[in-house]
Write an enzyme that holds these catalytic residues in place. Structure first.
Site, PDB file in Angstrom:
ATOM      1  N   ARG A  63       1.395  12.228  -8.913  1.00 11.86           N
ATOM      2  CA  ARG A  63       1.725  10.939  -8.637  1.00 11.86           C
ATOM      3  C   ARG A  63       3.202  10.657  -9.163  1.00 11.86           C
ATOM      4  O   ARG A  63       4.002   9.918  -8.590  1.00 11.86           O
ATOM      5  CB  ARG A  63       1.143   9.868  -9.350  1.00 11.86           C
ATOM      6  CG  ARG A  63      -0.482   9.616  -8.809  1.00 11.86           C
ATOM      7  CD  ARG A  63      -1.010   8.118  -9.368  1.00 11.86           C
ATOM      8  NE  ARG A  63      -2.473   8.019  -9.389  1.00 11.86           N
ATOM      9  CZ  ARG A  63      -3.215   7.718  -8.448  1.00 11.86           C
ATOM     10  NH1 ARG A  63      -2.371   7.504  -7.136  1.00 11.86           N
ATOM     11  NH2 ARG A  63      -4.437   7.595  -8.447  1.00 11.86           N
TER      12      ARG A  63
ATOM     13  N   ASP B 204      -4.385   5.075   6.064  1.00 10.08           N
ATOM     14  CA  ASP B 204      -5.087   6.423   6.693  1.00 10.08           C
ATOM     15  C   ASP B 204      -5.974   5.718   7.641  1.00 10.08           C
ATOM     16  O   ASP B 204      -5.774   5.539   8.685  1.00 10.08           O
ATOM     17  CB  ASP B 204      -5.260   7.354   5.638  1.00 10.08           C
ATOM     18  CG  ASP B 204      -5.988   8.474   5.960  1.00 10.08           C
ATOM     19  OD1 ASP B 204      -5.821   8.890   7.275  1.00 10.08           O
ATOM     20  OD2 ASP B 204      -6.747   9.388   5.515  1.00 10.08           O
TER      21      ASP B 204
ATOM     22  N   GLU C  93       0.857  -0.994  -0.042  1.00 10.89           N
ATOM     23  CA  GLU C  93      -0.135   0.241  -0.025  1.00 10.89           C
ATOM     24  C   GLU C  93       0.891   1.330   0.027  1.00 10.89           C
ATOM     25  O   GLU C  93       1.958   1.210   0.368  1.00 10.89           O
ATOM     26  CB  GLU C  93      -0.890  -0.067   1.118  1.00 10.89           C
ATOM     27  CG  GLU C  93      -1.737   1.083   1.347  1.00 10.89           C
ATOM     28  CD  GLU C  93      -3.014   1.439   0.280  1.00 10.89           C
ATOM     29  OE1 GLU C  93      -2.572   1.558  -0.766  1.00 10.89           O
ATOM     30  OE2 GLU C  93      -3.979   1.168   0.546  1.00 10.89           O
ATOM     31  N   ASP C  94       0.216   2.409  -0.531  1.00 14.92           N
ATOM     32  CA  ASP C  94       1.270   3.510  -0.345  1.00 14.92           C
ATOM     33  C   ASP C  94       0.915   4.292   0.918  1.00 14.92           C
ATOM     34  O   ASP C  94       2.188   4.474   1.539  1.00 14.92           O
ATOM     35  CB  ASP C  94       0.462   4.596  -1.590  1.00 14.92           C
ATOM     36  CG  ASP C  94      -0.718   4.807  -1.521  1.00 14.92           C
ATOM     37  OD1 ASP C  94      -1.681   4.252  -0.755  1.00 14.92           O
ATOM     38  OD2 ASP C  94      -1.306   5.621  -2.348  1.00 14.92           O
TER      39      ASP C  94
ATOM     40  N   LYS D 184      -0.319   6.774   8.620  1.00 16.21           N
ATOM     41  CA  LYS D 184      -0.782   8.062   8.983  1.00 16.21           C
ATOM     42  C   LYS D 184      -1.597   7.488   9.986  1.00 16.21           C
ATOM     43  O   LYS D 184      -2.793   7.556  10.040  1.00 16.21           O
ATOM     44  CB  LYS D 184      -1.612   8.672   7.921  1.00 16.21           C
ATOM     45  CG  LYS D 184      -1.881  10.053   8.168  1.00 16.21           C
ATOM     46  CD  LYS D 184      -3.043  10.593   7.051  1.00 16.21           C
ATOM     47  CE  LYS D 184      -2.446  11.667   6.031  1.00 16.21           C
ATOM     48  NZ  LYS D 184      -3.349  11.900   5.036  1.00 16.21           N
TER      49      LYS D 184
END
Ligand code: IMP
Length: 178
Positions: free
Chosen positions: A167, A105, A101-102, A133
């Site tokens: 991106r 959150d 995953e980037d 995060k």
């Protein structure tokens, strides 16, 4: 040539060198934990593509990659439902799976995705994210491999977008007025 994107960036949070170091740290951990295991990396489109390809080049173990696109929608945020836009083709039963995953959150997407992939009987299932995060978390889900941690500002670059833009920034920055 004029950089068309930079004017929208307030400050750089992670430089290209910082990102390289974060990717290397995570790759080293995976190399050690998965030696001899041939894991399947399940990279989530679109945000994780740059991280996944950087990470893969840092791996010295036998591994495979597949891609998945999911969207989450929720009536109330605590009951997030996951919608598979594009599924992996790989049979992951009895395979060691690492979701790539980037940024994590709220964690709602990953929580549901983990549940869904666990139902396909992988030998193991872990999460690797470039960024975490934690202040945004709403679901009880944690990444096993984390490149770096950020606060609650909105960030872009290195795969992360704002309305599909930014991106391609080679660094990770905080957007102006975010
Ligand atoms: P969540 O953990 O289910 O809330 O979803 C995480 C996804 O939200 C990530 O894969 C990103 O696509 C997006 N996201 C969360 N925070 C940011 C940010 O700061 N910048 C860009 N995208 C973000």
């Amino acid at each position: 040539m004029i950089n068309e994107l930079e004017k929208d960036i307030d400050r750089i949070l992670f430089s290209e060198d910082d990102i390289k170091a974060m990717v290397k740290k995570v790759a080293d951990e995976i190399n050690e934990d998965y030696a001899g295991k041939k894991p399947v990396l399940v990279a989530l489109l679109k945000g994780s593509v740059i991280f996944a390809s950087d990470l893969m080049r840092g791996l010295v173990i036998d591994c495979e990659i597949d891609f998945m696109k999911v969207s989450s929608y929720s009536g109330t945020q605590s009951t997030g439902v996951i919608n598979i836009v594009s599924d992996i083709r790989t049979d992951i039963s009895n395979r060691h799976v690492i979701i790539i995953e980037d940024i994590v959150d709220t964690g709602l997407t990953l929580y549901k995705l983990k549940e869904l992939l666990a139902g396909r009987n992988p030998a193991s299932l872990k999460i690797c994210t470039l960024l975490d995060k934690p202040s945004g978390r709403k679901a009880d889900v944690y990444a096993d491999y984390i490149g770096g941690t950020v606060g609650n500002e909105f960030i872009v670059g290195c795969g992360l977008d704002y309305n599909e833009k930014y991106r391609n920034l080679p660094y990770i920055g905080v957007m102006r007025n975010s």
